[in-house]
Scaffold this motif. Structure first.
Motif, PDB file in Angstrom:
ATOM      1  N   HIS A   1      -9.098   7.943  -0.634  1.00  0.00           N
ATOM      2  CA  HIS A   1      -9.487   7.666  -2.089  1.00  0.00           C
ATOM      3  C   HIS A   1      -9.508   8.675  -3.023  1.00  0.00           C
ATOM      4  CE1 HIS A   1     -10.867   3.595  -0.748  1.00  0.00           C
ATOM      5  NE2 HIS A   1     -11.405   4.277   0.419  1.00  0.00           N
ATOM      6  N   VAL A   2      -8.941   8.762  -3.985  1.00  0.00           N
ATOM      7  CA  VAL A   2      -8.654   9.727  -5.078  1.00  0.00           C
ATOM      8  C   VAL A   2      -9.333   9.045  -6.427  1.00  0.00           C
ATOM      9  CG1 VAL A   2      -7.282  11.523  -6.149  1.00  0.00           C
ATOM     10  CG2 VAL A   2      -6.828  10.781  -4.114  1.00  0.00           C
TER      11      VAL A   2
ATOM     12  N   SER B   1      -2.801  14.926  -6.992  1.00  0.00           N
ATOM     13  CA  SER B   1      -3.460  14.889  -8.121  1.00  0.00           C
ATOM     14  C   SER B   1      -2.941  13.914  -9.027  1.00  0.00           C
ATOM     15  CB  SER B   1      -3.004  16.093  -8.985  1.00  0.00           C
ATOM     16  OG  SER B   1      -3.336  17.219  -8.186  1.00  0.00           O
ATOM     17  N   VAL B   2      -4.191  13.090  -9.404  1.00  0.00           N
ATOM     18  CA  VAL B   2      -3.882  11.895 -10.040  1.00  0.00           C
ATOM     19  C   VAL B   2      -4.306  12.067 -11.664  1.00  0.00           C
ATOM     20  CG1 VAL B   2      -4.864   9.473 -10.585  1.00  0.00           C
ATOM     21  CG2 VAL B   2      -4.698  10.434  -8.018  1.00  0.00           C
ATOM     22  N   LEU B   3      -3.411  11.449 -12.513  1.00  0.00           N
ATOM     23  CA  LEU B   3      -3.685  11.474 -13.978  1.00  0.00           C
ATOM     24  C   LEU B   3      -3.576  10.003 -14.388  1.00  0.00           C
ATOM     25  CD1 LEU B   3      -1.153  14.282 -15.257  1.00  0.00           C
ATOM     26  CD2 LEU B   3      -3.610  14.542 -14.953  1.00  0.00           C
ATOM     27  N   GLY B   4      -4.829   9.542 -14.457  1.00  0.00           N
ATOM     28  CA  GLY B   4      -4.950   8.276 -14.698  1.00  0.00           C
ATOM     29  C   GLY B   4      -6.143   7.497 -13.671  1.00  0.00           C
ATOM     30  N   ASP B   5      -6.100   6.140 -13.520  1.00  0.00           N
ATOM     31  CA  ASP B   5      -7.102   5.649 -12.719  1.00  0.00           C
ATOM     32  C   ASP B   5      -6.892   6.134 -11.313  1.00  0.00           C
ATOM     33  OD1 ASP B   5      -7.738   4.302 -14.759  1.00  0.00           O
ATOM     34  OD2 ASP B   5      -6.322   2.682 -14.497  1.00  0.00           O
ATOM     35  N   ALA B   6      -8.105   5.585 -10.624  1.00  0.00           N
ATOM     36  CA  ALA B   6      -8.296   6.001  -9.328  1.00  0.00           C
ATOM     37  C   ALA B   6      -7.345   5.442  -8.477  1.00  0.00           C
ATOM     38  CB  ALA B   6      -9.695   5.735  -8.582  1.00  0.00           C
ATOM     39  N   ILE B   7      -6.910   5.829  -7.263  1.00  0.00           N
ATOM     40  CA  ILE B   7      -5.693   5.373  -6.379  1.00  0.00           C
ATOM     41  C   ILE B   7      -6.324   5.505  -4.968  1.00  0.00           C
ATOM     42  CG2 ILE B   7      -4.000   5.641  -8.074  1.00  0.00           C
ATOM     43  CD1 ILE B   7      -3.774   7.726  -4.927  1.00  0.00           C
ATOM     44  N   THR B   8      -5.679   4.761  -3.910  1.00  0.00           N
ATOM     45  CA  THR B   8      -5.772   5.082  -2.460  1.00  0.00           C
ATOM     46  C   THR B   8      -4.526   5.050  -1.969  1.00  0.00           C
ATOM     47  OG1 THR B   8      -5.875   2.464  -2.207  1.00  0.00           O
ATOM     48  CG2 THR B   8      -8.229   3.694  -2.637  1.00  0.00           C
TER      49      THR B   8
ATOM     50  N   GLN C   1       0.706  -1.197   0.030  1.00  0.00           N
ATOM     51  CA  GLN C   1       0.024  -0.001  -0.013  1.00  0.00           C
ATOM     52  C   GLN C   1       0.823   1.272  -0.228  1.00  0.00           C
ATOM     53  OE1 GLN C   1      -2.533  -1.223   3.426  1.00  0.00           O
ATOM     54  NE2 GLN C   1      -4.195  -0.791   2.109  1.00  0.00           N
ATOM     55  N   LEU C   2       0.524   2.244  -0.605  1.00  0.00           N
ATOM     56  CA  LEU C   2       1.112   3.698  -0.824  1.00  0.00           C
ATOM     57  C   LEU C   2       0.785   4.422   0.499  1.00  0.00           C
ATOM     58  CD1 LEU C   2       2.844   5.553  -2.453  1.00  0.00           C
ATOM     59  CD2 LEU C   2       0.660   6.432  -3.179  1.00  0.00           C
ATOM     60  N   ARG C   3       1.716   4.992   1.091  1.00  0.00           N
ATOM     61  CA  ARG C   3       1.607   5.866   2.127  1.00  0.00           C
ATOM     62  C   ARG C   3       2.147   7.171   1.923  1.00  0.00           C
ATOM     63  NH1 ARG C   3       5.013   5.300   7.329  1.00  0.00           N
ATOM     64  NH2 ARG C   3       6.386   6.642   6.223  1.00  0.00           N
ATOM     65  N   ILE C   4       1.581   8.235   2.327  1.00  0.00           N
ATOM     66  CA  ILE C   4       2.089   9.532   2.026  1.00  0.00           C
ATOM     67  C   ILE C   4       1.810  10.590   3.324  1.00  0.00           C
ATOM     68  CG2 ILE C   4       1.890  11.793   0.644  1.00  0.00           C
ATOM     69  CD1 ILE C   4       0.333   9.913  -1.584  1.00  0.00           C
ATOM     70  N   GLU C   5       2.971  10.857   3.924  1.00  0.00           N
ATOM     71  CA  GLU C   5       3.283  11.619   5.231  1.00  0.00           C
ATOM     72  C   GLU C   5       4.147  12.623   5.012  1.00  0.00           C
ATOM     73  OE1 GLU C   5       3.236   8.886   8.425  1.00  0.00           O
ATOM     74  OE2 GLU C   5       1.021   7.994   8.071  1.00  0.00           O
TER      75      GLU C   5
ATOM     76  N   SER D   1      -8.422  13.355 -10.853  1.00  0.00           N
ATOM     77  CA  SER D   1      -8.734  14.345  -9.937  1.00  0.00           C
ATOM     78  C   SER D   1      -7.706  14.595  -8.746  1.00  0.00           C
ATOM     79  CB  SER D   1     -10.229  13.859  -9.200  1.00  0.00           C
ATOM     80  OG  SER D   1      -9.954  12.759  -8.377  1.00  0.00           O
ATOM     81  N   LYS D   2      -8.165  15.217  -7.619  1.00  0.00           N
ATOM     82  CA  LYS D   2      -6.846  15.658  -6.818  1.00  0.00           C
ATOM     83  C   LYS D   2      -7.683  15.779  -5.527  1.00  0.00           C
ATOM     84  CE  LYS D   2      -6.758  20.727  -7.097  1.00  0.00           C
ATOM     85  NZ  LYS D   2      -5.563  21.832  -7.272  1.00  0.00           N
ATOM     86  N   ILE D   3      -6.829  15.728  -4.418  1.00  0.00           N
ATOM     87  CA  ILE D   3      -7.416  15.869  -3.122  1.00  0.00           C
ATOM     88  C   ILE D   3      -6.350  16.347  -2.477  1.00  0.00           C
ATOM     89  CG2 ILE D   3      -6.103  13.643  -2.159  1.00  0.00           C
ATOM     90  CD1 ILE D   3      -8.500  13.181  -0.392  1.00  0.00           C
ATOM     91  N   GLU D   4      -6.711  17.412  -1.160  1.00  0.00           N
ATOM     92  CA  GLU D   4      -6.045  18.261  -0.355  1.00  0.00           C
ATOM     93  C   GLU D   4      -6.180  17.998   1.067  1.00  0.00           C
ATOM     94  OE1 GLU D   4      -4.672  22.865   0.406  1.00  0.00           O
ATOM     95  OE2 GLU D   4      -6.190  22.384  -0.863  1.00  0.00           O
ATOM     96  N   ILE D   5      -5.005  17.610   1.721  1.00  0.00           N
ATOM     97  CA  ILE D   5      -4.870  17.024   3.179  1.00  0.00           C
ATOM     98  C   ILE D   5      -4.044  17.967   3.889  1.00  0.00           C
ATOM     99  CG2 ILE D   5      -4.553  15.110   4.656  1.00  0.00           C
ATOM    100  CD1 ILE D   5      -5.087  13.336   1.981  1.00  0.00           C
ATOM    101  N   PRO D   6      -4.680  18.273   5.256  1.00  0.00           N
ATOM    102  CA  PRO D   6      -3.581  19.103   6.155  1.00  0.00           C
ATOM    103  C   PRO D   6      -2.554  18.188   6.667  1.00  0.00           C
ATOM    104  CG  PRO D   6      -5.776  18.493   7.038  1.00  0.00           C
ATOM    105  CD  PRO D   6      -5.918  17.906   5.705  1.00  0.00           C
TER     106      PRO D   6
END
Length: 576
Positions: free
Chosen positions: A557-558, A541-548, A504-508, A562-567
């Motif tokens: 979920h993105v 921001s995702v260019l392509g299929d949805a990701i988590t 799984q992808l983690r982004i922190e 599309s894109k998502i913004e997180i604090p």
């Protein structure tokens, strides 16, 4: 080779005369010129060898001459523009990375790193990246674990086709790895510590520099004892499969690498009746100061992990792809191996944290003498330790060459709590001399994970200075390619907070206080992710299929395109 000469951009029709001297040959031009005119000389050359996959010994001259003729139809500026366009398309415009900071050095460092990684990486899968790349003769051009642990993350996340090539190199080396295992009395594939041509097998030289005490050459034991290289290859394969979902690679090459590595480790285990556990004695871990050690934490944990992954691969293939399984079973005798793994895997001795949460680097490290190491940690200081001690004496001290246990808790962070990571940082970081340029990047990333922001940035700057600082004399034998790969790792995995945990992808993110923002791109499951990190928020921001992805134990979920913004929420640990 051919050449052209110009006076004020007018091509000269005069041919040069040839003059020869001892071991030298010259082309001489005699040209009448007036003051203010400019003479321009352009040399066209290429290099072909008979080992090139598309060149035969009977056609090599014709191919080279034909290529020279085509090139010479263009002038210097045209060739320069053609090269620049190729670099823009294949490197600079792919997986962009930019740093907004008042200090230009970080951006210069990452540009330098990306250039060197592209320029020094062969496209031919029979070859790999040397520890010094193509920039010098250090280590005889040999390939080490540097590629899998320190350089492949860059390629896997940004240029997966290049990562595939580099991993195919290990697949092509399986026969040599099997021969090495058999020669040492083991099964499966034991990958070489130093390798050159993919099929050459082990290339580690047997002797090194002179011992300051005995005056005799020191035996180089890494070729026989630094066995974690086999795990390192599997770590890279698993990371590639997690990021790319390249099933074709898995079926054609990846599964076989994983399974044969597990066969080696299972045969390498020895039963310890006192512990009632399987142990791994007489090895060298990442800390190369320590030779002939028993139960290296890094080695044991990664061997255990390799066998676990091999069991999972067999379970997967038996259920979902029996045709692939049957082919591999016929080749590797997997039915028999599987039962062996099941009977052993949960009995492998894994060094546990002590009452202070410190994981023993090996069976005896924590009982060795403790000395003051600060004098050996400064720039150039690590060289001084061998003026004060020989290797045998260092072997009996609590001094570590480079990240060892700390590399373990970084690569397998899901196995250890934050408290254990911090306890091991506090114990091992002061004892590490960084006598390898590989060490800085691991320390920087782990410091970011532990929210030791100032320390993380200090290690980042030290890593960038290895080949770009004022003391570049240490690059005389060639650049430090693993350290260069580590520059990208520190920025993206450390400050960008990118990690792959159990597929799984983690982004922190942990944006340095000296930076205003960080922008980078990675590939994930075939989609391009653009990640923008600011002081208080980050955007994906995702260019392509949805990701988590995961952020602080929350799943996000993105949707496609599309894109998502997180604090951003970070607790900064207080540093002494």
């Amino acid at each position: 080779m051919t050449q052209k000469a110009y006076v004020d951009e007018v091509l000269l029709k005069v041919k040069p005369s040839i003059r020869m001297d001892r071991r030298q040959i010259f082309d001489e031009y005699n040209v009448d010129m007036t003051k203010g005119e400019r003479f321009t000389f352009v040399k066209y050359a290429n290099v072909y060898t008979t080992i090139d996959s598309d060149v035969g010994s009977d056609t090599i001259s014709d191919i080279s001459i034909d290529a020279i003729k085509r090139s010479s139809l263009l002038n210097y500026d045209e060739l320069l523009n053609k090269s620049a366009n190729a670099w823009n398309i294949n490197v600079w415009q792919r997986s962009l990375i930019s740093i907004d900071s008042d200090d230009v050095k970080p951006q210069v460092a990452i540009n330098f790193a990306r250039y060197q990684l592209a320029a020094n990486t062969p496209k031919d899968s029979r070859m790999n990246i040397g520890a010094k790349g193509l920039t010098g003769e250090g280590y005889k051009g040999h390939t080490f674990w540097d590629t899998e642990i320190y350089m492949l993350p860059y390629f896997t996340f940004t240029m997966p086709e290049m990562a595939r090539n580099l991993l195919k190199y290990r697949y092509l080396g399986l026969d040599g790895a099997r021969k090495k295992a058999k020669a040492n009395g083991y099964w499966g594939a034991q990958f070489p510590w130093e390798s050159a041509w993919s099929t050459d097998g082990e290339m580690t030289p047997p002797w090194g520099s002179v011992d300051i005490v005995t005056g005799k050459p020191m035996r180089i034991l890494s070729g026989s004892l630094e066995q974690h290289i086999t795990s390192d290859v599997v770590i890279a394969v698993m990371q590639y499969l997690s990021i790319t979902k390249d099933e074709r690679f898995a079926e054609e090459m990846g599964y076989e690498i994983i399974l044969d590595a597990a066969k080696f480790w299972a045969s390498r285990l020895e039963w310890d009746p006192a512990r009632k556990k399987f142990v791994i004695d007489n090895v060298i871990g990442p800390d190369e100061y320590k030779e002939h050690i028993d139960n290296s934490a890094f080695t044991n944990y990664t061997a255990f992990w390799c066998i676990q992954k091999a069991i999972a691969v067999i379970d997967l293939l038996r259920n979902s792809n029996p045709e692939i399984y049957n082919g591999l079973n016929l080749k590797l005798k997997l039915d028999e191996a599987y039962q062996d793994w099941i009977s052993k895997v949960n009995l492998i001795f894994l060094p546990k944290p002590n009452e202070f949460d410190v994981i023993p680097e090996d069976d005896t490290y924590l009982q060795k003498k403790i000395i003051e190491t600060a004098q050996y940690q400064s720039d150039g200081g690590h060289a001084k330790i061998f003026k004060d001690y020989n290797l045998q004496q260092i072997n009996d001290l609590q001094v570590t060459k480079q990240a060892d246990v700390l590399l373990l808790v970084f690569l397998f962070e899901d196995l250890f709590s934050d408290d254990i990571k911090l306890a091991n940082w506090n114990y091992y970081e002061p004892k590490t001399t960084h006598d390898s340029s590989l060490s800085f990047s691991t320390h920087s990333i782990l410091a970011s994970d532990l929210n030791l922001a100032d320390t993380a940035y200090d290690y980042f700057e030290r890593a960038c200075e290895v080949d770009l600082g004022t003391g570049v004399g240490k690059s005389a034998q060639g650049l430090h390619m693993a350290s260069i790969g580590g520059i990208w790792n520190m920025i993206v995995e450390g400050f960008g907070g990118i990690r792959v945990l159990d597929g799984q992808l983690r982004i922190e993110p942990h944006l340095p206080s000296k930076w205003n923002s960080l922008h980078f791109e990675i590939n994930w499951h075939g989609s391009l992710l653009k990640i923008d990190v600011y002081k208080d928020t980050f955007q994906v921001s995702v260019l392509g299929d949805a990701i988590t992805f995961i952020n602080h134990n929350e799943i996000y979920h993105v949707a496609a395109n599309s894109k998502i913004e997180i604090p951003i929420s970070i607790e900064v640990n207080v540093e002494d």
